[in-house]
Design a protein around this motif. Structure first.
Motif, PDB file in Angstrom:
ATOM      1  N   LEU A 347      49.144 -35.561  47.680  1.00  6.24           N
ATOM      2  CA  LEU A 347      49.808 -34.264  47.852  1.00  6.24           C
ATOM      3  C   LEU A 347      49.551 -33.349  46.656  1.00  6.24           C
ATOM      4  O   LEU A 347      49.262 -32.156  46.818  1.00  6.24           O
ATOM      5  CB  LEU A 347      51.310 -34.463  48.058  1.00  6.24           C
ATOM      6  CG  LEU A 347      51.728 -35.124  49.383  1.00  6.24           C
ATOM      7  CD1 LEU A 347      53.221 -35.405  49.389  1.00  6.24           C
ATOM      8  CD2 LEU A 347      51.349 -34.251  50.573  1.00  6.24           C
ATOM      9  N   VAL A 348      49.657 -33.901  45.452  1.00 10.12           N
ATOM     10  CA  VAL A 348      49.388 -33.100  44.257  1.00 10.12           C
ATOM     11  C   VAL A 348      47.919 -32.696  44.220  1.00 10.12           C
ATOM     12  O   VAL A 348      47.568 -31.551  43.906  1.00 10.12           O
ATOM     13  CB  VAL A 348      49.770 -33.882  42.987  1.00 10.12           C
ATOM     14  CG1 VAL A 348      49.313 -33.144  41.732  1.00 10.12           C
ATOM     15  CG2 VAL A 348      51.279 -34.110  42.943  1.00 10.12           C
ATOM     16  N   SER A 349      47.042 -33.648  44.560  1.00  8.87           N
ATOM     17  CA  SER A 349      45.607 -33.378  44.576  1.00  8.87           C
ATOM     18  C   SER A 349      45.267 -32.245  45.536  1.00  8.87           C
ATOM     19  O   SER A 349      44.523 -31.310  45.199  1.00  8.87           O
ATOM     20  CB  SER A 349      44.848 -34.650  44.968  1.00  8.87           C
ATOM     21  OG  SER A 349      43.458 -34.415  45.058  1.00  8.87           O
ATOM     22  N   MET A 350      45.813 -32.294  46.757  1.00  7.54           N
ATOM     23  CA  MET A 350      45.533 -31.268  47.752  1.00  7.54           C
ATOM     24  C   MET A 350      46.036 -29.898  47.308  1.00  7.54           C
ATOM     25  O   MET A 350      45.372 -28.874  47.545  1.00  7.54           O
ATOM     26  CB  MET A 350      46.169 -31.647  49.089  1.00  7.54           C
ATOM     27  CG  MET A 350      45.471 -32.783  49.821  1.00  7.54           C
ATOM     28  SD  MET A 350      43.797 -32.381  50.337  1.00  7.54           S
ATOM     29  CE  MET A 350      44.097 -31.143  51.585  1.00  7.54           C
ATOM     30  N   THR A 351      47.181 -29.861  46.655  1.00  9.79           N
ATOM     31  CA  THR A 351      47.706 -28.582  46.168  1.00  9.79           C
ATOM     32  C   THR A 351      46.761 -27.948  45.158  1.00  9.79           C
ATOM     33  O   THR A 351      46.457 -26.747  45.226  1.00  9.79           O
ATOM     34  CB  THR A 351      49.095 -28.780  45.533  1.00  9.79           C
ATOM     35  OG1 THR A 351      49.983 -29.374  46.498  1.00  9.79           O
ATOM     36  CG2 THR A 351      49.680 -27.462  45.077  1.00  9.79           C
ATOM     37  N   GLY A 352      46.266 -28.755  44.216  1.00  6.95           N
ATOM     38  CA  GLY A 352      45.308 -28.248  43.242  1.00  6.95           C
ATOM     39  C   GLY A 352      44.006 -27.815  43.882  1.00  6.95           C
ATOM     40  O   GLY A 352      43.414 -26.785  43.510  1.00  6.95           O
ATOM     41  N   ILE A 353      43.532 -28.597  44.855  1.00 10.68           N
ATOM     42  CA  ILE A 353      42.289 -28.271  45.562  1.00 10.68           C
ATOM     43  C   ILE A 353      42.394 -26.893  46.218  1.00 10.68           C
ATOM     44  O   ILE A 353      41.493 -26.050  46.099  1.00 10.68           O
ATOM     45  CB  ILE A 353      41.977 -29.352  46.613  1.00 10.68           C
ATOM     46  CG1 ILE A 353      41.469 -30.627  45.940  1.00 10.68           C
ATOM     47  CG2 ILE A 353      40.954 -28.850  47.637  1.00 10.68           C
ATOM     48  CD1 ILE A 353      41.418 -31.832  46.856  1.00 10.68           C
ATOM     49  N   ILE A 354      43.491 -26.658  46.931  1.00 12.42           N
ATOM     50  CA  ILE A 354      43.677 -25.384  47.636  1.00 12.42           C
ATOM     51  C   ILE A 354      43.688 -24.222  46.645  1.00 12.42           C
ATOM     52  O   ILE A 354      43.023 -23.195  46.858  1.00 12.42           O
ATOM     53  CB  ILE A 354      44.981 -25.409  48.464  1.00 12.42           C
ATOM     54  CG1 ILE A 354      44.870 -26.438  49.598  1.00 12.42           C
ATOM     55  CG2 ILE A 354      45.296 -24.031  49.036  1.00 12.42           C
ATOM     56  CD1 ILE A 354      46.187 -26.787  50.247  1.00 12.42           C
ATOM     57  N   PHE A 355      44.409 -24.396  45.546  1.00 16.06           N
ATOM     58  CA  PHE A 355      44.514 -23.322  44.542  1.00 16.06           C
ATOM     59  C   PHE A 355      43.135 -22.958  43.991  1.00 16.06           C
ATOM     60  O   PHE A 355      42.756 -21.778  43.952  1.00 16.06           O
ATOM     61  CB  PHE A 355      45.443 -23.762  43.416  1.00 16.06           C
ATOM     62  CG  PHE A 355      45.541 -22.770  42.293  1.00 16.06           C
ATOM     63  CD1 PHE A 355      46.325 -21.635  42.413  1.00 16.06           C
ATOM     64  CD2 PHE A 355      44.841 -22.976  41.100  1.00 16.06           C
ATOM     65  CE1 PHE A 355      46.413 -20.710  41.372  1.00 16.06           C
ATOM     66  CE2 PHE A 355      44.922 -22.066  40.062  1.00 16.06           C
ATOM     67  CZ  PHE A 355      45.708 -20.929  40.205  1.00 16.06           C
ATOM     68  N   PHE A 356      42.367 -23.956  43.584  1.00 17.64           N
ATOM     69  CA  PHE A 356      41.081 -23.662  42.951  1.00 17.64           C
ATOM     70  C   PHE A 356      40.027 -23.213  43.962  1.00 17.64           C
ATOM     71  O   PHE A 356      39.117 -22.448  43.604  1.00 17.64           O
ATOM     72  CB  PHE A 356      40.604 -24.872  42.149  1.00 17.64           C
ATOM     73  CG  PHE A 356      41.402 -25.101  40.898  1.00 17.64           C
ATOM     74  CD1 PHE A 356      41.413 -24.151  39.890  1.00 17.64           C
ATOM     75  CD2 PHE A 356      42.171 -26.243  40.744  1.00 17.64           C
ATOM     76  CE1 PHE A 356      42.177 -24.337  38.742  1.00 17.64           C
ATOM     77  CE2 PHE A 356      42.934 -26.439  39.606  1.00 17.64           C
ATOM     78  CZ  PHE A 356      42.932 -25.475  38.590  1.00 17.64           C
ATOM     79  N   LEU A 357      40.126 -23.644  45.219  1.00 14.33           N
ATOM     80  CA  LEU A 357      39.215 -23.126  46.241  1.00 14.33           C
ATOM     81  C   LEU A 357      39.442 -21.634  46.458  1.00 14.33           C
ATOM     82  O   LEU A 357      38.483 -20.866  46.622  1.00 14.33           O
ATOM     83  CB  LEU A 357      39.398 -23.888  47.555  1.00 14.33           C
ATOM     84  CG  LEU A 357      38.728 -25.256  47.661  1.00 14.33           C
ATOM     85  CD1 LEU A 357      39.128 -25.938  48.969  1.00 14.33           C
ATOM     86  CD2 LEU A 357      37.212 -25.149  47.562  1.00 14.33           C
ATOM     87  N   VAL A 358      40.712 -21.234  46.474  1.00 16.09           N
ATOM     88  CA  VAL A 358      41.015 -19.809  46.655  1.00 16.09           C
ATOM     89  C   VAL A 358      40.470 -18.992  45.477  1.00 16.09           C
ATOM     90  O   VAL A 358      39.834 -17.948  45.667  1.00 16.09           O
ATOM     91  CB  VAL A 358      42.531 -19.589  46.805  1.00 16.09           C
ATOM     92  CG1 VAL A 358      42.866 -18.099  46.763  1.00 16.09           C
ATOM     93  CG2 VAL A 358      43.027 -20.195  48.123  1.00 16.09           C
ATOM     94  N   ILE A 359      40.683 -19.482  44.249  1.00 13.52           N
ATOM     95  CA  ILE A 359      40.188 -18.765  43.071  1.00 13.52           C
ATOM     96  C   ILE A 359      38.654 -18.733  43.073  1.00 13.52           C
ATOM     97  O   ILE A 359      38.034 -17.706  42.760  1.00 13.52           O
ATOM     98  CB  ILE A 359      40.702 -19.417  41.764  1.00 13.52           C
ATOM     99  CG1 ILE A 359      42.229 -19.440  41.758  1.00 13.52           C
ATOM    100  CG2 ILE A 359      40.186 -18.659  40.555  1.00 13.52           C
ATOM    101  CD1 ILE A 359      42.867 -18.069  41.853  1.00 13.52           C
ATOM    102  N   LEU A 360      38.017 -19.853  43.427  1.00 15.58           N
ATOM    103  CA  LEU A 360      36.559 -19.884  43.529  1.00 15.58           C
ATOM    104  C   LEU A 360      36.055 -18.848  44.530  1.00 15.58           C
ATOM    105  O   LEU A 360      35.061 -18.156  44.292  1.00 15.58           O
ATOM    106  CB  LEU A 360      36.089 -21.279  43.957  1.00 15.58           C
ATOM    107  CG  LEU A 360      35.680 -22.260  42.865  1.00 15.58           C
ATOM    108  CD1 LEU A 360      35.429 -23.631  43.475  1.00 15.58           C
ATOM    109  CD2 LEU A 360      34.424 -21.777  42.138  1.00 15.58           C
ATOM    110  N   SER A 361      36.748 -18.756  45.643  1.00 16.53           N
ATOM    111  CA  SER A 361      36.381 -17.788  46.667  1.00 16.53           C
ATOM    112  C   SER A 361      36.399 -16.367  46.113  1.00 16.53           C
ATOM    113  O   SER A 361      35.457 -15.584  46.307  1.00 16.53           O
ATOM    114  CB  SER A 361      37.339 -17.909  47.861  1.00 16.53           C
ATOM    115  OG  SER A 361      37.084 -16.906  48.821  1.00 16.53           O
ATOM    116  N   VAL A 362      37.460 -16.049  45.393  1.00 18.44           N
ATOM    117  CA  VAL A 362      37.593 -14.710  44.808  1.00 18.44           C
ATOM    118  C   VAL A 362      36.468 -14.443  43.803  1.00 18.44           C
ATOM    119  O   VAL A 362      35.862 -13.363  43.790  1.00 18.44           O
ATOM    120  CB  VAL A 362      38.969 -14.543  44.133  1.00 18.44           C
ATOM    121  CG1 VAL A 362      39.036 -13.227  43.362  1.00 18.44           C
ATOM    122  CG2 VAL A 362      40.078 -14.605  45.176  1.00 18.44           C
ATOM    123  N   VAL A 363      36.167 -15.437  42.966  1.00 22.79           N
ATOM    124  CA  VAL A 363      35.132 -15.272  41.948  1.00 22.79           C
ATOM    125  C   VAL A 363      33.769 -15.025  42.586  1.00 22.79           C
ATOM    126  O   VAL A 363      33.016 -14.124  42.169  1.00 22.79           O
ATOM    127  CB  VAL A 363      35.078 -16.507  41.024  1.00 22.79           C
ATOM    128  CG1 VAL A 363      33.812 -16.491  40.166  1.00 22.79           C
ATOM    129  CG2 VAL A 363      36.309 -16.539  40.130  1.00 22.79           C
TER     130      VAL A 363
END
Length: 579
Positions: A347-363
């Motif tokens: 659960l913690v892993s998935m939360t971090g994954i989602i956050f950084f995928l969104v930021i990567l997308s923006v970048v």
């Protein structure tokens, strides 16, 4: 092994594991030898990402056709689907050890075929063969380790398989870098994969079959001899008694449903406990792939080039960072998987994954919108025969940027003064590439020069750090624990096939998705799918840390309610009615 006798460790399982294997090193020998199957898995996953850069250089068809690049990458996954399915059958019919030996043989020949391939289609045949070996090993190695491990350290030992996977990926990037300037480049990269297969084959010849499988085949004395090497003397009889109860129950089920694979699959799907186990097992395996991890593993250098680093060797060097972080994350998982639990880590892993995928997308979206412009003078400098034909005929040519040029299947030749100044939009042929580089300019085919490039690589690293300790290793641990013993082979096979099918979908579509949506849009799509996966994990996956297999079966039989950071048993129907 696993069926009983041992209590749950009071400390982290990793600490308990270290103490146990120090006293009984034979356990670690079993785990590491079987775990080389994970090394094969990891090496094959990582090596193609670097080899593909040089295969594109050698074969113009591959360089021009995105679908051919995707096929070279994904055919190993297609082979793994068949290997995982057949591996489940081999595990139950001929044993875990035989399945691992067979996987090594197939993988070795696949590596040789790839190394000597005269054209892309022979590479694809070799990829299918190594995929067959990887698929068989991917579901057999964790099973063998779990059945040769005391329950109190089972999670940590099964995590060694995950560590070997990430270690294999890291090794593959080192090998790729080592052969970047060697004659044959990609042939060496792919051919070296046969070495660990030979090493594992030799080691497994000296190791025994799974004690549980031996007992199931009425080879009780052999099973006892192995258990005596694994357990303290006072625990051996408890383990044998637990084995007897489990095997008797399995034989009783087979008397009803039959012994064939089809009969076992039907019986498994009719069994409520197995179905609930499959809901959890398949959920975590599919989620592991649809977070997009193998786009990073298979295409890491290409993604780095999307971020603005055109050099093959630089892209490989930066990709090594992400691979190294993945290996470190596996060690973290071994340390904490039984302190904090399988469910919490995911659960913690998935939360971090989602956050950084969104930021990567923006970048990546920002990098695309700030791509250098195309200069008419710069393009004309190389002559009309070298200039991109689509650019020459485009009515909006003055508004073209590097990204527009790449989307037209052309290439960007950077400005001689600065990569961020307007450059030339040229044909992407080898001849034109040579003309661009002859003037000491940089030739971009996969991505555009970007001031956001380094930030993108950092975010990729943070994404890996979020992924590896949880979703990287825990799904395999869960699938080695979640099924009743009599259905473990078929249950693990079904879950492994679901993993590889998801892997195939992601790896076969990634480059096409980036062409259609851009790198930013593709990462945002993965973030959306990951959010859905997080919801499914929350509601379907129970906590299994420290439980004996019988306790896991009872947990699934009773049902459970999801609770954040842990599974909680649900009251049975009879308990509710009596309340």
């Amino acid at each position: 092994m696993v069926e009983g006798g041992a209590t749950t460790a009071d400390r982290t399982e990793f600490t308990e594991c270290w103490r146990t294997v120090w006293k009984t090193p034979y356990i670690m020998r079993l785990a590491l030898s079987a775990g080389i199957g994970g090394l094969l898995f990891g090496y094959d996953t990582g090596v193609i990402s670097g080899a593909l850069l040089y295969i594109r250089d050698d074969f113009e068809d591959v360089d021009k056709k995105t679908w051919l690049q995707e096929t070279i990458v994904s055919m190993a996954v297609a082979g793994a689907i068949i290997g995982a399915a057949f591996g489940g059958y081999m595990n139950d019919r001929w044993g875990r050890r035989v399945a691992i030996l067979a996987a090594d043989i197939v993988f070795f020949f696949g590596a040789i075929v790839m190394a000597v391939a005269p054209n892309p289609w022979v590479i694809i045949i070799g990829r299918i063969l190594v995929g067959l070996g990887v698929g068989m090993a991917s579901m057999t190695a964790p099973l063998y380790i779990s059945e040769a491990s005391p329950a109190r350290i089972r999670g940590a030992l099964v995590s060694t398989n995950g560590l070997m996977i990430t270690g294999g990926q890291f090794l593959s990037y080192l090998i790729n870098l080592a052969f970047t300037r060697a004659p044959g480049t990609w042939r060496w990269m792919l051919g070296v994969a046969g070495i660990p297969a030979v090493v594992q084959f030799v080691l497994m010849l000296s190791l025994p079959e799974s004690p549980r499988w031996l007992y199931r085949k009425d080879r009780v004395d052999e099973a006892r001899a192995i258990l005596e090497k694994i357990y303290p003397a006072h625990e051996v009889e408890d383990e044998l008694n637990a084995l007897k109860l489990s095997v008797d129950a399995e034989k009783a089920d087979e008397a009803i449903i039959g012994e064939g694979m089809i009969a076992k699959v039907k019986g498994a799907l009719k069994n409520r406990v197995v179905r609930r186990g499959l809901y959890a097992g398949i959920t975590v395996q599919v989620a592991q792939q649809f977070v997009g991890i193998n786009t990073v593993m298979y295409y890491a250098p290409t993604i780095v080039q999307f971020a603005g680093f055109a050099s093959n060797s630089v892209a490989l060097a930066l990709s090594l960072i992400t691979s190294g972080l993945n290996a470190v994350g596996s060690i973290v998982s071994m340390c904490f998987v039984d302190r904090y639990g399988r469910r919490r880590l995911m659960l913690v892993s998935m939360t971090g994954i989602i956050f950084f995928l969104v930021i990567l997308s923006v970048v990546f979206m920002e990098a695309s919108s700030h791509a250098p412009k195309i200069g008419g003078v710069e393009s004309a400098h190389f002559g009309s025969n070298s200039t991109c034909s689509a650019y020459l005929t485009a009515p909006d040519a003055p508004r073209w940027s590097c990204m527009t040029c790449l989307k037209a299947d052309c290439a960007f030749c950077a400005n001689a003064a600065s990569e961020f100044h307007p450059g030339a939009c040229l044909d992407s042929s080898k001849v034109v590439r040579g003309e661009c580089r002859a003037e000491n300019r940089v030739f971009f085919q996969q991505g555009c020069p970007s001031k956001f490039g380094f930030l993108a690589v950092v975010l990729l690293g943070l994404y890996i750090i979020s992924y590896s300790p949880g979703m990287g290793t825990v799904p395999w641990i869960v699938n080695s624990e979640i099924y009743p013993l009599r259905y473990r082979g078929v249950g693990g096979g079904i879950a492994a096939v679901s993993n590889w099918c998801s892997n195939l979908i992601v790896s076969e579509s990634y480059l096409s998705l980036t062409e259609a949506l851009g790198a930013g849009g593709t990462f945002f799509l993965f973030a959306g799918i990951s959010t859905i996966s997080l919801v499914f994990i929350y509601f379907l996956v129970p906590e299994t840390k420290g439980l004996q297999f019988e306790e896991v079966e009872k947990l699934l039989e009773d049902g459970y309610r999801p609770r954040f950071f842990g599974g909680k048993k649900e009251q049975s129907k009879d308990q509710v009615e009596s309340a």
